[in-house]
Design a protein around this motif. Structure first.
Motif, PDB file in Angstrom:
ATOM      1  N   VAL A  39       0.804  -1.217   0.000  1.00 40.43           N
ATOM      2  CA  VAL A  39       0.000   0.000   0.000  1.00 40.43           C
ATOM      3  C   VAL A  39       0.841   1.273   0.000  1.00 40.43           C
ATOM      4  CG1 VAL A  39      -0.231   0.233   2.501  1.00 40.43           C
ATOM      5  CG2 VAL A  39      -2.101   1.000   1.005  1.00 40.43           C
ATOM      6  N   ALA A  79      -5.232   3.681  -1.862  1.00 40.20           N
ATOM      7  CA  ALA A  79      -4.700   3.290  -0.557  1.00 40.20           C
ATOM      8  C   ALA A  79      -5.832   2.835   0.359  1.00 40.20           C
ATOM      9  CB  ALA A  79      -3.936   4.450   0.075  1.00 40.20           C
ATOM     10  N   TRP A  80      -6.941   3.568   0.343  1.00 38.99           N
ATOM     11  CA  TRP A  80      -8.079   3.193   1.195  1.00 38.99           C
ATOM     12  C   TRP A  80      -8.679   1.871   0.747  1.00 38.99           C
ATOM     13  CZ3 TRP A  80     -13.179   1.949   0.988  1.00 38.99           C
ATOM     14  CH2 TRP A  80     -13.883   2.005   2.207  1.00 38.99           C
ATOM     15  N   TRP A  82      -7.254  -0.603  -0.937  1.00 41.29           N
ATOM     16  CA  TRP A  82      -6.374  -1.739  -0.676  1.00 41.29           C
ATOM     17  C   TRP A  82      -6.383  -2.131   0.798  1.00 41.29           C
ATOM     18  CZ3 TRP A  82      -1.230  -2.182  -3.806  1.00 41.29           C
ATOM     19  CH2 TRP A  82      -1.527  -2.187  -5.180  1.00 41.29           C
ATOM     20  N   LEU A  83      -6.575  -1.149   1.670  1.00 44.80           N
ATOM     21  CA  LEU A  83      -6.584  -1.437   3.099  1.00 44.80           C
ATOM     22  C   LEU A  83      -7.944  -1.918   3.602  1.00 44.80           C
ATOM     23  CD1 LEU A  83      -4.491   1.573   4.441  1.00 44.80           C
ATOM     24  CD2 LEU A  83      -3.795  -0.837   4.461  1.00 44.80           C
ATOM     25  N   TYR A  84      -9.025  -1.321   3.087  1.00 45.87           N
ATOM     26  CA  TYR A  84     -10.348  -1.564   3.675  1.00 45.87           C
ATOM     27  C   TYR A  84     -11.437  -1.928   2.660  1.00 45.87           C
ATOM     28  CZ  TYR A  84      -7.951   1.155   7.274  1.00 45.87           C
ATOM     29  OH  TYR A  84      -7.040   1.617   8.187  1.00 45.87           O
ATOM     30  N   GLU A  90     -11.915  -5.566   5.087  1.00 41.86           N
ATOM     31  CA  GLU A  90     -10.596  -6.185   5.118  1.00 41.86           C
ATOM     32  C   GLU A  90      -9.799  -5.740   3.890  1.00 41.86           C
ATOM     33  OE1 GLU A  90     -11.618 -10.273   5.122  1.00 41.86           O
ATOM     34  OE2 GLU A  90     -12.122 -10.349   7.266  1.00 41.86           O
ATOM     35  N   ALA A  91      -8.543  -6.172   3.815  1.00 44.20           N
ATOM     36  CA  ALA A  91      -7.711  -5.827   2.663  1.00 44.20           C
ATOM     37  C   ALA A  91      -8.341  -6.362   1.383  1.00 44.20           C
ATOM     38  CB  ALA A  91      -6.309  -6.409   2.847  1.00 44.20           C
TER      39      ALA A  91
END
Length: 207
Positions: A39, A79-80, A82-84, A90-91
């Motif tokens: 990320v 970025a958001w 890929w993380l949430y 989840e990723a």
């Protein structure tokens, strides 16, 4: 104060500037980390977008300059996601591009290329208006697909990067052309790495 960023210099026989060199380095780091599904690649993407907005403005590649603003905001979005962006925040895993989107992508590409190219050609002193606009449209789609972790984003980038290399050589942005050659190699690597990740997760193709 920042005049030194535009001081001409020669690097390995390439005419360039410190600004373009910084764009080269941050861009290469960004794409490499993206191939690794790291990320932090999006953080370097934000920096790279700011640097190259200036580079392309100076080269009168206004479609590419505008594209950097899109990269800036989609880097935050990516970025958001890929993380949430996965199930239960989840990723986000790698997946196939839903087939229902292909027709929409083709329409967006055609309209953006012809419309943006016409406006740039008529109202600005832009260079290579329609070529630049077509590659910009492809990049818009590729960046969004990457933010969604659609595997086929890398195939689109492979084609776009190959075309970008020729355009930047023509515009004498030789270091940037070299960067896109690096991007091209990383896109090939990224495709196979993401394809392996997709096979391991066994996510079916969507319609």
């Amino acid at each position: 104060m920042l005049e030194w960023l535009n001081q001409p210099l020669t690097l390995a026989e390439f005419a360039t500037t410190p600004l373009e060199i910084l764009g080269f380095v941050t861009g290469a780091i960004c794409v490499y980390l993206n191939t690794r599904q790291n990320v932090w690649g999006w953080f370097f993407g934000i920096i790279n977008a700011v640097l190259y907005a200036v580079v392309f403005w100076q080269a009168r590649l206004y479609a590419d300059m505008g594209l950097q603003g899109y990269y800036f905001f989609t880097s935050i979005y990516g970025a958001w996601m890929w993380l949430y962006g996965g199930t239960n925040q989840e990723a986000l895993p790698v997946s196939f591009t839903p087939r229902r989107l292909y027709g929409l992508f083709i329409a967006i590409f055609c309209v953006a290329t012809l419309g943006w190219g016409y406006l740039l050609n008529r109202y600005t002193d832009a260079s290579l208006s329609y070529i630049d606009s077509g590659l910009t449209a492809a990049s818009l789609l590729g960046q969004w697909m990457m933010a969604r972790k659609y595997l086929e984003n890398w195939l689109l980038w492979i084609v776009a990067d190959a075309c970008y290399i020729g355009m930047y050589i023509y515009k004498e942005l030789h270091l940037t052309a070299l960067l896109y050659a690096v991007f091209l190699g990383l896109a090939v690597i990224g495709y196979f790495q993401w394809k392996r990740s997709l096979a391991e997760s066994a996510i079916p193709e969507s319609y």
